[in-house]
Design an enzyme around this catalytic site. Structure first.
Site, PDB file in Angstrom:
ATOM      1  N   ASP A  13       0.816  -1.215   0.000  1.00  0.00           N
ATOM      2  CA  ASP A  13       0.000   0.000   0.000  1.00  0.00           C
ATOM      3  C   ASP A  13       0.855   1.272   0.000  1.00  0.00           C
ATOM      4  O   ASP A  13       0.460   2.291   0.553  1.00  0.00           O
ATOM      5  CB  ASP A  13      -0.967   0.031   1.207  1.00  0.00           C
ATOM      6  CG  ASP A  13      -1.791  -1.230   1.289  1.00  0.00           C
ATOM      7  OD1 ASP A  13      -2.259  -1.685   0.228  1.00  0.00           O
ATOM      8  OD2 ASP A  13      -1.956  -1.770   2.400  1.00  0.00           O
ATOM      9  N   LYS A  16       2.067   2.111  -5.142  1.00  0.00           N
ATOM     10  CA  LYS A  16       2.752   1.623  -6.350  1.00  0.00           C
ATOM     11  C   LYS A  16       1.864   1.749  -7.583  1.00  0.00           C
ATOM     12  O   LYS A  16       2.351   1.982  -8.682  1.00  0.00           O
ATOM     13  CB  LYS A  16       3.168   0.148  -6.188  1.00  0.00           C
ATOM     14  CG  LYS A  16       4.223  -0.075  -5.124  1.00  0.00           C
ATOM     15  CD  LYS A  16       4.601  -1.534  -5.026  1.00  0.00           C
ATOM     16  CE  LYS A  16       3.467  -2.419  -4.549  1.00  0.00           C
ATOM     17  NZ  LYS A  16       2.945  -2.115  -3.210  1.00  0.00           N
ATOM     18  N   GLY A  40      -4.153  -4.535  -4.404  1.00  0.00           N
ATOM     19  CA  GLY A  40      -5.168  -3.607  -4.894  1.00  0.00           C
ATOM     20  C   GLY A  40      -4.447  -2.377  -5.394  1.00  0.00           C
ATOM     21  O   GLY A  40      -3.955  -1.578  -4.614  1.00  0.00           O
ATOM     22  N   HIS A  41      -4.310  -2.262  -6.701  1.00  0.00           N
ATOM     23  CA  HIS A  41      -3.566  -1.135  -7.269  1.00  0.00           C
ATOM     24  C   HIS A  41      -4.552  -0.082  -7.767  1.00  0.00           C
ATOM     25  O   HIS A  41      -5.333  -0.328  -8.678  1.00  0.00           O
ATOM     26  CB  HIS A  41      -2.625  -1.628  -8.376  1.00  0.00           C
ATOM     27  CG  HIS A  41      -1.485  -2.434  -7.833  1.00  0.00           C
ATOM     28  ND1 HIS A  41      -0.629  -3.160  -8.610  1.00  0.00           N
ATOM     29  CD2 HIS A  41      -1.062  -2.608  -6.567  1.00  0.00           C
ATOM     30  CE1 HIS A  41       0.275  -3.745  -7.844  1.00  0.00           C
ATOM     31  NE2 HIS A  41       0.021  -3.431  -6.592  1.00  0.00           N
ATOM     32  N   GLN A 223       2.403  -5.946  -3.218  1.00  0.00           N
ATOM     33  CA  GLN A 223       2.699  -5.938  -1.775  1.00  0.00           C
ATOM     34  C   GLN A 223       4.006  -5.172  -1.503  1.00  0.00           C
ATOM     35  O   GLN A 223       4.410  -4.373  -2.327  1.00  0.00           O
ATOM     36  CB  GLN A 223       2.773  -7.367  -1.197  1.00  0.00           C
ATOM     37  CG  GLN A 223       1.422  -8.063  -1.099  1.00  0.00           C
ATOM     38  CD  GLN A 223       1.000  -8.744  -2.389  1.00  0.00           C
ATOM     39  OE1 GLN A 223       1.799  -9.382  -3.042  1.00  0.00           O
ATOM     40  NE2 GLN A 223      -0.268  -8.615  -2.748  1.00  0.00           N
TER      41      GLN A 223
HETATM   42  P1  IMP Z   1      -2.307 -12.742   2.152  1.00  0.00           P
HETATM   43  O1  IMP Z   1      -1.362 -12.243   1.118  1.00  0.00           O
HETATM   44  O2  IMP Z   1      -3.743 -12.540   1.812  1.00  0.00           O
HETATM   45  O3  IMP Z   1      -1.998 -14.158   2.567  1.00  0.00           O
HETATM   46  O4  IMP Z   1      -2.080 -11.866   3.479  1.00  0.00           O
HETATM   47  C1  IMP Z   1      -0.863 -11.929   4.236  1.00  0.00           C
HETATM   48  C2  IMP Z   1      -0.510 -10.551   4.790  1.00  0.00           C
HETATM   49  O5  IMP Z   1      -0.161  -9.694   3.703  1.00  0.00           O
HETATM   50  C3  IMP Z   1      -1.656  -9.854   5.530  1.00  0.00           C
HETATM   51  O6  IMP Z   1      -1.109  -9.059   6.556  1.00  0.00           O
HETATM   52  C4  IMP Z   1      -2.267  -8.971   4.461  1.00  0.00           C
HETATM   53  O7  IMP Z   1      -2.947  -7.871   5.012  1.00  0.00           O
HETATM   54  C5  IMP Z   1      -0.995  -8.537   3.737  1.00  0.00           C
HETATM   55  N1  IMP Z   1      -1.231  -8.143   2.343  1.00  0.00           N
HETATM   56  C6  IMP Z   1      -1.438  -8.944   1.279  1.00  0.00           C
HETATM   57  N2  IMP Z   1      -1.580  -8.215   0.162  1.00  0.00           N
HETATM   58  C7  IMP Z   1      -1.445  -6.927   0.524  1.00  0.00           C
HETATM   59  C8  IMP Z   1      -1.461  -5.698  -0.197  1.00  0.00           C
HETATM   60  O8  IMP Z   1      -1.611  -5.632  -1.432  1.00  0.00           O
HETATM   61  N3  IMP Z   1      -1.276  -4.577   0.552  1.00  0.00           N
HETATM   62  C9  IMP Z   1      -1.062  -4.617   1.887  1.00  0.00           C
HETATM   63  N4  IMP Z   1      -1.036  -5.729   2.594  1.00  0.00           N
HETATM   64  C10 IMP Z   1      -1.225  -6.883   1.923  1.00  0.00           C
END
Ligand code: IMP
Length: 425
Positions: A13, A16, A40-41, A223
């Site tokens: 977040d 990007k 989520g871009h 991420q």
């Molecule tokens: P997962 O990727 O859904 O397994 O989540 C694992 C961790 O990564 C959690 O803390 C999510 O909130 C975080 N996370 C996954 N994708 C994003 C993203 O695009 N932005 C921020 N945090 C993310």
């Protein structure tokens, strides 16, 4: 400069989406190499907002080609929803959007497993996005995953789904869920396979050909580096390599082909999901950042935890990624604060540490040591060059460059394409 990689240097977040969108103007091929529909871009232009979870934001630039590489956890349901949305907004996808035939597929049972595993962790839950990402990558590592190429082989798909059902159904039924409905899953995903044919490719040669022809390629990270499975705040991480380390394994392009790495840093820190966060500010400062920065998840809508910029973390993630230049985002959000803090080291058991610790016990007990800067009260969202910024803002930027030893190339002051200052052009 023809090959660039954009990586997030915090917990995701960082903004990007906007930066990749701005850069996409200059590149011919944009490649998404990590994560899945957990990202989520967000891109804003002409007063319209687009949020893409899986398809590279480069698709919003007519004439550019986009690739979803093999390291991505590929969710066909999200993919076709996004394709439909793009078509409805007038964007063509066929002939310019390609999905690796080696990418692993996310099934509904992965999403259910994600929820069950989170529930089983109780208070120690990761706080995942519930998009099935961890279980999909776990199946990949366990060699029971289904790849995109399998979706067009009905017999292979039937066999693989029944293997997965045999492995997972006991858990589902013991938890009060229905067993995997193999025939309907087979029908639905074989249909996705048929619809994917115009998009499915062996993507490595597409990228290699582009590189050989001297075309420009942008690798779009998802991420952030602190969520990287190897280098992040494990186990509070996602399940892929989110940074430069992911480019090679995910795309088949040797790392030495990447000319430049841009690290995206938000002017403060946020974290969605659980896990330690040394500079977190639960009080009025955190509230200011959350409200002014609109810090609510683009994928889950969850409020993001907010705090001061942490240079111990950014020094570490910039080093892992070999960052050449920084993009500093959401600088406008700091406006209106009396003073601005930046963590430069941690105090731990009476000792000062400057390395980002591996142990979560240590990370959750460290006390950040802050450098304090004067804030600014002016609205800077209309600034278009460095000279438009207040003196205290420029001082803050220059101090960050000095403390990190990396130049700031781009500063973002709002969500629209125009609210950007380029410092190195
Ligand atoms: P997962 O990727 O859904 O397994 O989540 C694992 C961790 O990564 C959690 O803390 C999510 O909130 C975080 N996370 C996954 N994708 C994003 C993203 O695009 N932005 C921020 N945090 C993310």
């Amino acid at each position: 400069m023809t090959v660039e990689c954009v990586v997030g240097l915090q917990w995701g977040d960082e903004g990007k989406g906007k930066i990749v969108d701005a850069l996409a103007e200059k590149f011919e091929l944009i490649v998404r190499f990590a994560g899945g529909a957990n990202a989520g871009h967000t891109v804003v232009f002409d007063g319209q907002q687009f949020i893409l979870h899986l398809i590279p934001t480069g698709i919003l630039h007519p004439g550019k080609s986009c690739i979803i590489a093999n390291g991505v956890a590929f969710d066909p349901e999200t993919f076709f929803l996004e394709v439909k949305g793009l078509h409805a907004s007038g964007y063509e996808t066929e002939g310019r959007l390609f999905v690796s035939d080696r990418a692993h597929v996310v099934f509904p049972y992965h999403k259910r497993l994600d929820l069950l595993r989170e529930k089983a962790r109780g208070a120690g839950k990761i706080g995942t996005t519930a998009r099935g990402i961890g279980p999909c990558y776990a199946d990949k590592a366990s060699r029971i995953g289904v790849r995109v190429c399998d979706l067009v082989e009905p017999e292979t798909l039937r066999h693989m789904l029944s293997q997965n059902a045999a492995q997972k159904n006991d858990l589902f039924t013991s938890q009060g869920f229905a067993a995997i409905d193999e025939p309907s899953l087979l029908e639905k995903f074989a249909d996705f396979g048929k619809r994917l044919k115009p998009y499915m490719r062996e993507t490595r040669p597409l990228i290699a050909d582009a590189l050989n022809e001297g075309r420009s390629v942008l690798f779009e990270g998802a991420q952030g580096a602190l969520l990287d499975i190897d280098h992040g705040t494990y186990p509070y991480v996602t399940s892929s390599n989110t940074g430069l380390d992911g480019v090679s394994s995910s795309t088949g392009v040797p790392l030495r082909k990447v000319d430049r790495v841009s690290g995206v840093v938000k002017s403060y820190c946020t974290r969605v999901g659980d896990g330690p966060f040394p500079t977190e500010q639960p009080g009025p400062i955190g509230e200011h950042l959350q409200q002014k920065g609109g810090e609510f998840g683009a994928t889950t809508g969850r409020p993001r935890r907010c705090g001061w910029l942490d240079l111990v973390a950014v020094r570490y993630t910039a080093a892992i990624n070999g960052v050449d230049a920084l993009t500093l985002t959401k600088l406008d959000v700091l406006g209106g604060l009396e003073e601005i803090r930046v963590a430069t080291s941690y105090e731990c058991g009476g000792r000062e540490i400057t390395e980002f610790p591996a142990s979560l016990e240590v990370l959750s007990t460290v006390k950040p040591k802050y450098e304090v800067f004067d804030g600014w009260q002016d609205d800077i969202t209309g600034a278009r060059e460095l000279g438009d910024l207040p003196g205290s803002t420029v001082k803050y930027l220059r101090a960050l460059e000095e403390m990190l030893g990396i130049p700031i190339a781009v500063v973002s002051l709002g969500s629209s394409r125009e609210q950007t200052i380029y410092l190195d052009s």
